[in-house]
Design an enzyme around this catalytic site. Structure first.
Site, PDB file in Angstrom:
ATOM      1  N   ARG A 244       0.834  -1.207   0.000  1.00  0.00           N
ATOM      2  CA  ARG A 244       0.000   0.000   0.000  1.00  0.00           C
ATOM      3  C   ARG A 244       0.866   1.255   0.000  1.00  0.00           C
ATOM      4  NH1 ARG A 244      -5.536   1.298   0.944  1.00  0.00           N
ATOM      5  NH2 ARG A 244      -6.003  -0.923   0.975  1.00  0.00           N
TER       6      ARG A 244
ATOM      7  N   GLU B  37      -9.652   5.636   7.316  1.00  0.00           N
ATOM      8  CA  GLU B  37      -8.228   5.867   7.120  1.00  0.00           C
ATOM      9  C   GLU B  37      -7.859   7.110   6.322  1.00  0.00           C
ATOM     10  OE1 GLU B  37      -6.161   1.560   7.110  1.00  0.00           O
ATOM     11  OE2 GLU B  37      -7.547   1.904   5.462  1.00  0.00           O
TER      12      GLU B  37
END
Length: 775
Positions: free
Chosen positions: A324, A726
């Site tokens: 990520r 997030e």
């Protein structure tokens, strides 16, 4: 969109989504009556566990003398690795993370043995009596050391797009350097805890503070050597998780379960805060080496990025975190030619793990720091440099990992924030202030966010739910997500209420339970509402369709003439209370419960070349921070923050704004005050609230303006909403860059600050001193 007062909450309306209902446990939270794992009534005979921890960073265990431990007051038993019936592993992906140390310890704080005593205090006191002899081995303590030794918990990852070498060699300008960001402690209010109760035929029931009950079920089953059907994991709520309870709750669930089955009595393992700090992993710290090419306007032409993550001693979730990070280096900017690599560096520290953002913040941060540096070098406003590098609408819209950005709203979102925050005017005022203020300096920065939503592993993007309608018209919902204060259960209840046309008080969401919805994914990656909301909607829809058929047959009307609203059912010209229609359906032997399922469509990923379509959609946002620093002490203060964040069509605006505010402050803490420090022997010295500083109310800006961008999700998400957990954690990049901007003003913006993250007072002082020395 902004929530101006509490009057907006629980508005009487037929609509149950897009409305600011109170969190379903709000009154329980504020009154202190919400039940967490440690609040459960203890069964007769409950014993308590404490863990004996390693005092060395890397060493062979020569002798483990536990006689004094066994004879300590209240001690019932002592467990070592020899007492684990089957697999000595609590690693979520690789089998490289022992439950209890076996012959070698890999970090200060690693559990070696477990003490079971009649009370928590007796267990803790006894655990300190173990006498352990070590043969010390070489230890690696930093990502730089791991890189130099080529020590990784996983093979090197790399992604290439275009010809980065050629682009860099032909670029008019190049920015080369290194950067480093520290890790971060999750600091959940409720520490790690598991309560295990033995059942018949070797089964065990575990109440666990975890974001991933199904993984706890699987790992406990493996360590006991039984089938998953003999392990029952339950979680009503957590007092915070932030990723720290995604995989790392496993060690405590496993130890408690082994003890419960072996001793055939209830066992509770609740960590002391210091032990929690010492044992558990944190956000990965990253070390970067970069080379970025750009032209006279600041347009990015090519980039090479070499990242090394401090993974700790085992893999844990480092692979997905690094993936990520690579996929978020671009942030909101088009990169045609890139060469990126990431090493998950093996160090003799706690095994680092998931943390809100899951590598995305570490990947994007270095890009935002670099763009500010490029702007200062060119004498341009950083916002202008950012804007010319934004992804385009119809061209310049393919990411380095080959996903086309089809939902780009960053241009209009940033333009709206630029105007509402008075960015240009304030930039000029700050320049004037700094010119006449020799000690106090101000800084300003605007940074954007583009954050991909979905799990890196396509298989994890699925969810199930159960919806039960009772004869009195009330509804019980169970789904695979876990509630950790973020409001997931509230949103799922709203979705079901909306689907059935009921008031929210008729819906109850029960504890996450592996005996009800099986094989669930972690509540992580901001997918909780996306996945579980869709699954619950699917189940409720099936029931509504059955009830629609019953109603249509009852009054001989077309099914299209049946409407559900406000607890009533409109059937042609007739109106019937919902519960009466339910009773008719029951008498007609129509199924009044249903399971629902959802799998996110269109995802694919080739991990070998790191290309594909890993994200279902992107969330966007931007924030402006104005800071003040004291150049004599290094102290910094956030004066004002303006935030505009994209959550699509919000299911619950009040909850979403709360999540944005919380994420902003938590991210600001990571970048400014939360410093993890290990000494030369590998011991974490910042292992308590007295030595580790999370943001307090006094650190929040007095002027904090948070708004939701008025838009909708281009993809078919639940009610066209977007994830909110997030993405907003990346918004306070603006705070860090504003501090760098203030420090740069000491040298009239001509000397680049030597400032890594976190920008503590000490770090700011050193950066200011370096600029003054170089002038």
């Amino acid at each position: 969109m902004k929530i101006d007062s509490i009057d907006h909450l629980n508005t009487a309306t037929a609509q149950r989504v897009g409305v600011s209902f109170l969190h379903e446990s709000a009154d329980l939270h504020v009154s202190g009556t919400a039940t967490y794992t440690d609040d459960l009534p203890e069964l007769q005979g409950t014993a308590h566990i404490a863990l004996g921890l390693s005092e060395k960073a890397h060493a062979r265990l020569l002798e483990v003398d536990l006689d004094a431990v066994r004879h300590a007051p209240g001690v019932i038993a002592v467990l070592t690795v020899a007492d684990i019936p089957a697999a000595n592993n609590c690693g979520p992906i690789l089998h490289d993370d022992p439950i209890l140390a076996d012959s070698v310890v890999h970090y200060v704080g690693q559990p070696i043995f477990a003490v079971i005593a009649k009370s928590h205090d007796q267990a803790r006191r006894a655990a300190r009596l173990g006498k352990i002899s070590y043969e010390e081995l070489p230890a690696i303590l930093t990502p730089q050391e791991a890189k130099a030794a080529n020590a990784g918990v996983l093979p090197l990852m790399s992604l290439k797009q275009g010809d980065a070498r050629k682009a860099l060699e032909s670029a008019p300008h190049r920015l080369q350097g290194t950067f480093q960001c520290n890790g971060q402690e999750q600091f959940y209010l409720e520490g790690q805890i598991s309560y295990a109760v033995p059942k018949e035929y070797g089964a065990v029931h575990i109440w666990c503070s975890t974001q991933h009950p199904s993984e706890m079920q699987q790992l406990v089953a493996h360590c006991l050597g039984v089938g998953a059907h003999k392990v029952h994991v339950e979680c009503r709520r957590m007092g915070g998780g932030f990723g720290g309870k995604e995989s790392q709750s496993a060690l405590y669930a496993c130890v408690a379960s082994v003890a419960a089955v072996k001793l055939q009595r209830p066992i509770k393992l609740r960590l002391d805060r210091d032990d929690d700090f010492m044992i558990t992993g944190k956000r990965h710290g990253f070390y970067y080496e970069y080379d970025i090419g750009y032209d006279d306007e600041g347009r990015l032409l090519g980039a090479r990025l070499d990242m090394t993550a401090n993974s700790g001693f085992s893999a844990d979730l480092s692979g997905p975190v690094a993936t990520r990070a690579i996929c978020h280096f671009d942030n909101a900017y088009y990169l045609s030619d890139v060469d990126m690599s990431a090493l998950c560096g093996r160090t003799n520290t706690q095994s680092n793990t998931a943390f809100r953002g899951f590598g995305g913040p570490q990947g994007a941060l270095v890009m935002e720091v670099a763009l500010d540096t490029i702007a200062r070098r060119l004498g341009k406003d950083p916002l202008d440099v950012r804007r010319i590098n934004f992804y385009g609408k119809e061209d310049r819209n393919v990411t380095p990992y080959d996903q086309t950005v089809v939902d780009n709203i960053i241009h209009e979102l940033v333009a709206e924030l630029e105007e509402s925050s008075e960015y240009r005017q304030r930039r000029e005022h700050i320049r004037q202030f700094n010119a006449s203020s020799p000690v106090l300096k101000k800084g300003l920065a605007l940074t954007p966010v583009k954050f991909g939503i979905s799990f890196n592993v396509p298989a994890f993007n699925q969810a199930g739910a159960l919806v039960h309608v009772y004869r009195d018209g009330t509804v019980l919902v169970n789904h695979g997500g876990t509630e950790m204060g973020q409001g997931l259960n509230t949103k799922v209840a709203q979705v079901v209420a909306h689907e059935l046309g009921l008031n929210l008080e008729h819906i109850r969401v029960t504890a996450t339970d592996t005996t009800k919805v099986a094989n669930t994914s972690a509540t992580a990656a901001s997918t909780g509402t996306d996945l579980n909301g869709k699954a619950a909607q699917d189940a409720a829809y099936q029931i509504r369709q059955r009830l629609t058929t019953v109603a249509a047959q009852l009054f001989s009307v077309e099914e299209s003439n049946v409407k559900f609203e406000r607890g009533q059912v409109q059937i042609g010209d007739q109106t019937m209370p919902f519960f009466q229609l339910v009773e008719h359906a029951y008498q007609a032997r129509v199924q009044l419960w249903s399971d629902g399922f959802y799998a996110t469509p269109g995802l694919h990923w080739d991990s070998k070349v790191m290309k594909g379509n890993p994200f279902y959609y992107f969330s966007y946002g931007a924030a402006v921070a104005e800071v003040l620093i004291d150049t004599l002490t290094g102290e910094s203060r956030l004066l004002r923050a303006d935030v505009l964040h994209d959550v699509g069509k919000s299911i619950n605006p009040a909850l979403d704004i709360g999540q944005v505010e919380g994420a902003f402050i938590q991210g600001m803490g990571w970048l400014t005050t939360e410093e993890l420090v290990w000494n030369a022997q590998g011991k974490l010295t910042t292992h308590a609230p007295s030595t580790y500083k999370i943001p307090a109310i006094s650190d929040c800006p007095i002027d904090f303006r948070v708004n939701l961008f008025d838009g909708h999700n281009a993809m078919d998400s639940i009610h066209r909403s977007k994830a909110v957990g997030e993405p907003p954690l990346l918004l306070p990049f603006c705070v860090f860059n504003a501090i760098r901007d203030a420090v740069a003003s000491v040298g009239n913006y001509q000397i680049e600050p030597e400032l890594n993250a976190p920008a503590t007072a000490e770090a700011v002082m050193r950066a200011v001193a370096a600029i003054r020395k170089a002038k």
